[in-house]
Write a protein that holds these residues in place. Sequence first.
Motif: not given
Length: 214
Positions: A26-31, A166-182
Amino acid sequence: MKNKVLYMNPHQEQLATLHEIRSIMDRSSRFISLSGLSGVSAGVFALIGAGVVKWYLGQNNILYRNDYTVSLNLNTVVFLGSVAALVMILAISTAIYFTSRKARQNNQRVWDSKSRRLLLNLAIPLGVGGIFCAVLLYHGIIYLIAPAMLVFYGLALINGSKYTLSDIRYLGICEILLGLVSSIFIGYGLLSWAVGFGALHIIYGMVMYYKYER
């Protein structure tokens, strides 16, 4: 009383070995050289850019309203586009710097198959989102541009999370939710943009820095 000897049975040993192999693969396949400091710097630049835009709109008596009547002249569009481009250039430049520094510290390459896959999966949603925002601007649907930017950026982060931390997935979810609300409360487009690209980036960057780089 004899001391109990703790040991793993063959089945547990096999499971532990498989888990370790999977972790290595997993580490070898991820940046994994993304730096939290790049997120913090991008957030700071975004907040500065939002402040400049807020000042410019105030100087020209252009206000966000909770209706569909907001229109921008060519000079304003050029100014906003210039600020957005400058923020993006500064954010990318600092991201390259901090990421390269972290990669050198970890004895890793910055440009390889992993980083190429990451950039490709980020670029597709971002490119489509940029075209969609240009279409909105062409049709004068100004009030949905900021929400659309947040939604497509969030989709890009989720799409790219398969090839990096994989932590950036949670940032992405927050961005989407914020965009939908706005997109519903259209009078707060600039505020949502500042929160999404500014505050959330800073929070994410600090968490990533203390989690992986301290």
